[in-house]
Design an enzyme around this catalytic site. Structure first.
Site, mmCIF file in Angstrom:
data_model
loop_
_atom_site.group_PDB
_atom_site.id
_atom_site.type_symbol
_atom_site.label_atom_id
_atom_site.label_comp_id
_atom_site.label_asym_id
_atom_site.label_seq_id
_atom_site.Cartn_x
_atom_site.Cartn_y
_atom_site.Cartn_z
ATOM 1 C CE1 TYR A 1 24.884 -10.372 25.820
ATOM 2 C CE2 TYR A 1 27.100 -10.019 24.945
ATOM 3 C CZ TYR A 1 26.257 -10.579 25.894
ATOM 4 O OH TYR A 1 26.780 -11.337 26.918
ATOM 5 C CB SER B 1 29.566 -9.607 28.029
ATOM 6 O OG SER B 1 30.095 -10.308 26.926
#
Length: 261
Positions: A166, A153
């Site tokens: 995350y 990401s």
């Protein structure tokens, strides 16, 4: 040049076997769609049997076998069993896309417990490791080479307040892939990271629906739209097959130019 003398199409995945975790929706389903359309046999893993069955029905429209397997990637034995089942069904594995992931909650770092942190990393990093480890094990034993792909990401590159787990997990995926690229190259196995930007998926739906968020972020995307599942299909085909035979240890960023603007 006659058809008989023409080189094989490097984007034809006929006879290719691939597995995609988190393949029942979003980016994972987009990857599985591209692979199936190119002729691959695809196994899709996820936690929702109903969602997997629906996705598998759509993928079978391309005329190739599709195997939906209910599997929680945080369960090491479940992943090992799922990979063994895939080998039992199809005999070998050519590519693996470790895409399963969760975002977690938006919680200030000072209020984030270790248990909450690990709830995210257990899926987004540990699950990726176990999935790719078991895929690599099959590829090494089969001696056919192969392709390992981890989905990261932009959070691996940008500070993400209130999402430390995350961000850390996604950065870890890139380093994990780089290590595998070096270690497994001798077996003809490639390893690359796909790094999506802002994609319109179930995970991001709330944020993208917020007009204030869209007003701030969308103007920074040069192509002026959110990414969709279709945008990962071609990349999956490229990374899975012989077209990327000399491409390993890299990060393919799919962000519509976001980081360049």
């Amino acid at each position: 040049m006659t058809d008989a003398a023409a080189p094989p199409n490097p984007f034809d995945l006929t006879g290719h076997v691939s597995v995609v975790t988190g393949g029942g929706s979003g980016i994972g389903l987009g990857m599985a769609e591209g692979l199936a359309r190119a002729g691959a046999t695809v196994a899709i893993l996820g936690r929702s049997g109903q969602r997997l069955e629906s996705a598998a029905a759509a993928l079978r429209a391309h005329g190739n076998p599709v195997l939906p397997v209910v599997c929680d990637v945080t369960d090491e034995q479940a992943v090992t069993d799922a990979m063994a089942r895939i080998r039992g069904e199809f005999g070998y594995l050519d590519s693996c896309f470790a895409n399963a992931g969760i975002r977690g909650t938006f919680t200030p770092t000072l209020e984030t417990s270790l248990a909450e942190f690990r709830a995210v990393t257990s899926v987004d990093l540990d699950g990726v490791f176990v999935t790719l480890r078991e895929a690599a094990r099959q590829m090494v034993e089969a001696g056919r080479g192969g392709s390992l792909v981890g989905v990261s990401s932009l959070g691996a590159l940008q500070g993400m307040p209130r999402q430390p787990a995350y961000a850390a997990a996604k950065a870890g995926v890139t380093s994990l892939i780089d290590s595998m690229a070096v270690e497994f190259a001798r077996y003809g196995i490639r390893a690359n990271t796909v790094q999506p930007g802002w994609f319109d998926t179930e995970m991001t739906a709330d944020g993208l629906a917020d007009e204030r968020f869209s007003a701030r972020v969308l103007p920074r995307v040069p192509v002026r739209r959110w990414g969709t599942a279709d945008d990962v299909a071609g990349v999956a085909v490229y990374l899975a097959g012989p077209a990327s035979a000399y491409h390993t240890g890299d990060v393919l960023r799919l962000d519509g130019g976001y980081l360049k603007f």
